[in-house]
Design an enzyme around this catalytic site. Sequence first.
Site, short mmCIF file in Angstrom:
data_model
loop_
_atom_site.label_atom_id
_atom_site.label_comp_id
_atom_site.label_asym_id
_atom_site.label_seq_id
_atom_site.Cartn_x
_atom_site.Cartn_y
_atom_site.Cartn_z
N TYR A 151 82.90 46.57 35.05
CA TYR A 151 82.47 46.14 33.72
C TYR A 151 81.32 45.15 33.85
O TYR A 151 81.51 44.01 34.28
CB TYR A 151 83.62 45.52 32.94
CG TYR A 151 84.82 46.43 32.79
CD1 TYR A 151 84.70 47.82 32.81
CD2 TYR A 151 86.10 45.90 32.66
CE1 TYR A 151 85.80 48.64 32.68
CE2 TYR A 151 87.21 46.73 32.53
CZ TYR A 151 87.05 48.10 32.54
OH TYR A 151 88.14 48.91 32.43
N HIS A 196 91.01 51.59 40.20
CA HIS A 196 90.21 51.95 39.04
C HIS A 196 89.82 53.43 39.06
O HIS A 196 89.12 53.88 39.95
CB HIS A 196 88.93 51.09 39.02
CG HIS A 196 88.28 51.02 37.68
ND1 HIS A 196 87.26 50.15 37.40
CD2 HIS A 196 88.49 51.71 36.53
CE1 HIS A 196 86.88 50.30 36.14
NE2 HIS A 196 87.62 51.25 35.60
#
Length: 247
Positions: free
Chosen positions: A62, A129
């Site tokens: 992010y 992830h």
Amino acid sequence: MDSFHFDSASLMRYRLLGKTGLQVSVLSFGSVFRETREEESIQVVHHALKSGINYIDTAPWYGHGKSEMVLGKALQGIPREAYILSTKVGRYLPEVDKMFDFSAERVLKSVDESLARLGLDYVDIIQVHDMEFAQSLDIIVKETLPALLKVKEQGKARFIGITGYPLENFRKVINSSQVPIDTVLTYCHCSMNDVSLLEYLQYFKEQEVGVINASPISMGLLSDRGPPDWHPANENTREKCREAALY
């Protein structure tokens, strides 16, 4: 209420996250799909925490490190018991050849990088992830997760989780992993336009795995703002969700 929280925080509801013992708020704080100002982001984090939200999810992916850095600034001076924080390993930079790396070596390095950016000694949950982008789920089972177990044993994380979009991958990894899985996170599968996650809840309950339902507004589809340009939904789905959001 204590001196840190707003009085309205007493209205927040909390649920036990699997077998972790963590009592997490039913509403959590995660990423956004637009540019933000650092000052604004810090104010939003403080408001969320003071309102009783105690679970925060971030990742090196992010903002390619920016999310963790800004979050680290926002958490300075905040009581550690006021929040439960998770971050991730495996997904990093926008360049295709640098985007994914699920190797044990990179996992161990990534955790240290994240802790430095966050200004913390440990995170509550460390997650793999988007594991569907590994060359094989065998890499996740045989290399990534054992590396995360080392991270846990070193005291840098309390619990281990896996994330991704295809739901069946969770069953495959949980059934074959020698490393206990504490949580799963998937997105856009338990919202008004897609409830397929519900079919797996009994399995997760039997495995005592906590379930984190990310993006319940389907990456902006069900919001007043609407989805970002890159959203994969077709025009019919966009229109129906736009009507639902207006309603």
